[in-house]
Design an enzyme around this catalytic site. Structure first.
Site, PDB file in Angstrom:
ATOM      1  N   LYS A  13       0.820  -1.219   0.000  1.00 23.61           N
ATOM      2  CA  LYS A  13       0.000   0.000   0.000  1.00 23.61           C
ATOM      3  C   LYS A  13       0.852   1.266   0.000  1.00 23.61           C
ATOM      4  O   LYS A  13       0.602   2.177  -0.788  1.00 23.61           O
ATOM      5  CB  LYS A  13      -0.942   0.022   1.217  1.00 23.61           C
ATOM      6  N   ARG A  88     -10.410   1.627   9.217  1.00 21.60           N
ATOM      7  CA  ARG A  88     -10.145   0.237   9.573  1.00 21.60           C
ATOM      8  C   ARG A  88     -11.354  -0.465  10.172  1.00 21.60           C
ATOM      9  O   ARG A  88     -11.325  -1.671  10.373  1.00 21.60           O
ATOM     10  CB  ARG A  88      -8.978   0.146  10.555  1.00 21.60           C
ATOM     11  N   ARG A 127      11.187  -7.774   4.678  1.00 18.06           N
ATOM     12  CA  ARG A 127      11.208  -6.410   5.223  1.00 18.06           C
ATOM     13  C   ARG A 127      11.835  -6.404   6.618  1.00 18.06           C
ATOM     14  O   ARG A 127      12.611  -5.514   6.952  1.00 18.06           O
ATOM     15  CB  ARG A 127       9.786  -5.861   5.263  1.00 18.06           C
ATOM     16  N   ARG A 133      13.047  -4.631  11.447  1.00 17.36           N
ATOM     17  CA  ARG A 133      11.796  -4.327  12.143  1.00 17.36           C
ATOM     18  C   ARG A 133      11.458  -5.443  13.128  1.00 17.36           C
ATOM     19  O   ARG A 133      11.150  -6.560  12.717  1.00 17.36           O
ATOM     20  CB  ARG A 133      10.664  -4.137  11.145  1.00 17.36           C
ATOM     21  N   ARG A 144      -1.564  -9.615  12.930  1.00 18.78           N
ATOM     22  CA  ARG A 144      -1.991  -8.442  12.156  1.00 18.78           C
ATOM     23  C   ARG A 144      -2.854  -8.852  10.965  1.00 18.78           C
ATOM     24  O   ARG A 144      -3.834  -8.179  10.645  1.00 18.78           O
ATOM     25  CB  ARG A 144      -0.772  -7.633  11.712  1.00 18.78           C
TER      26      ARG A 144
END
Length: 186
Positions: A13, A88, A127, A133, A144
């Site tokens: 996104k 959301r 990622r 991260r 998630r």
């Protein structure tokens, strides 16, 4: 042009929002960025949000809505925007409807990027390695994605019923995906 870009984490996104922002000359607005700005600058809304975050709680919809509404009222979004990460929940959809009505604006399209769980896991694991991260652990990724399926994915039906939904295959080269979106918006 006023766009929402939706999809599960890892679908691309942010990448696509940045490309569309350049193409159409409108800002890409990430709700995460809005929160960070308000927290960093200790705005009244940011101070309120911090009280929830300090307790490990989610920022309630009403405060999230006010933060988004504040951002959509800024000068740089007069000619349009791309909103990433909001709404959301169904309550946030209704709040966005109210905001847009008050601003005498309408939503043009909702872009839904789609990819399989396998693709999403691989992207987020990559990622995590590249960006270091710590929140991209397999358990966190799974949680998630389940939250997205439970709370956010049903919103796509709402936008489809309104004739606003553009579903796009989010797998492939970044430029290919971008061209699919542009063709769908034309």
């Amino acid at each position: 042009m006023r766009l929402l870009i939706m999809g599960p984490q890892g679908v691309g996104k942010g990448t696509q929002a940045a490309l569309l922002s350049k193409r159409y000359g409108i800002p890409a607005i990430s709700t995460g960025d809005i929160f960070r700005y308000n927290l960093k600058n200790q705005t009244p809304l940011g101070v309120q949000a911090q009280t929830y975050m300090d307790k490990g709680q989610l920022v309630p919809d009403d405060l999230t809505n006010r933060i988004v509404e504040d951002r959509l009222g800024m000068d740089d979004v007069r000619n349009g925007w791309i909103l990433d990460g909001y709404p959301r929940t169904i309550a946030q959809v209704h709040a966005l409807d109210d905001m847009l009505a008050q601003m005498d604006q309408q939503l043009d399209h909702v872009i839904a990027l789609e990819a399989s769980r396998e693709v999403l896991f691989k992207r987020m694991e990559k990622r995590a390695k590249e960006e270091g991260r710590p929140d991209d652990t397999p358990a966190a990724i799974r949680e998630r994605l389940e939250t997205y399926d439970r709370e956010t994915a049903p919103l796509l039906d709402v936008f489809e019923q309104r004739g606003k939904l553009l579903s796009v295959d989010g797998v492939g080269e970044v430029d290919e995906i971008n061209q699919r979106i542009i063709q769908g918006l034309s």
